[in-house]
Design a protein around this motif. Sequence first.
Motif, PDB file in Angstrom:
ATOM      1  N   GLU A  45       0.836  -1.206   0.000  1.00  9.77           N
ATOM      2  CA  GLU A  45       0.000   0.000   0.000  1.00  9.77           C
ATOM      3  C   GLU A  45       0.869   1.253   0.000  1.00  9.77           C
ATOM      4  OE1 GLU A  45      -0.632  -2.648   1.788  1.00  9.77           O
ATOM      5  OE2 GLU A  45      -2.727  -3.199   1.410  1.00  9.77           O
ATOM      6  N   ASP A 147      -7.052   1.592  -4.940  1.00 10.49           N
ATOM      7  CA  ASP A 147      -6.949   0.408  -4.079  1.00 10.49           C
ATOM      8  C   ASP A 147      -8.328   0.190  -3.478  1.00 10.49           C
ATOM      9  OD1 ASP A 147      -6.299  -1.646  -2.400  1.00 10.49           O
ATOM     10  OD2 ASP A 147      -4.979  -0.476  -1.092  1.00 10.49           O
ATOM     11  N   TRP A 185      -3.521  -1.078  -7.416  1.00  8.51           N
ATOM     12  CA  TRP A 185      -3.050  -2.138  -6.508  1.00  8.51           C
ATOM     13  C   TRP A 185      -3.859  -3.402  -6.727  1.00  8.51           C
ATOM     14  CZ3 TRP A 185      -5.222  -5.322  -2.949  1.00  8.51           C
ATOM     15  CH2 TRP A 185      -4.382  -5.947  -2.023  1.00  8.51           C
TER      16      TRP A 185
END
Length: 228
Positions: A45, A147, A185
């Motif tokens: 992350e 994400d 992501w």
Amino acid sequence: MIPLMLLDTADLPDGGTLRLMRRGNDHFILFGRNELMSSRLKGSEEALASLSCAPLKDRSGARVLIGGLGMGFTLRAAQALLNRTAHIVVAELVPKILEWAQGPLAHLFHDSLSDPRLSVRLEDVRDSLLAAAQGGSATGYDAILLDVDNGPDGLIHLANDWLYGAAGLRAARAALRPGGMLAIWSAYDDPAFTDRLSRAGFAVDPVKVRATGGRKGAHHMIWLARKP
């Protein structure tokens, strides 16, 4: 063994529930049996922000959109890289995630939510993209970081399929300023998605990163897709 404790739940727009769990000092967000986030694993992350925002550190007035608040690791990494003239927008679909960030997960966010460069919008990132795409360069972004799911599909929110499909990628491209970066992501690789990004007009660089941020552990994927 330290027991796994349920702290709270959050209903999703498409049905289903997120569960905020704690074991000792570690926190987890689960969807069914899928572990979506963990305070133990923040490396990928943070890499989502570092790979996309490092080139913007000296840019005046850089604009960055982050899709998904999560546990704040991407946000904090972006804040550390961007200068004081930057503007960061976070689009978060689930209001409870913001409540958790201000409550049981506040120790992970520190003072990031009070950053004057930050705007948090409780909306689908799809709406953020479409608004920026219609507004032109004045409302466009230098980087868009997504994400919002476990990978390039709609596991927890069916509408996320749109984000990763041709229409969503066109909207993301239109929402970027020239030379801007779309960074996505994923918990897993998906060569078909790499091809889809290329067909959408991006210059694509798929990058494997460690979930832990170290030299060991599982790999996650980050697609860096630059608008020419």
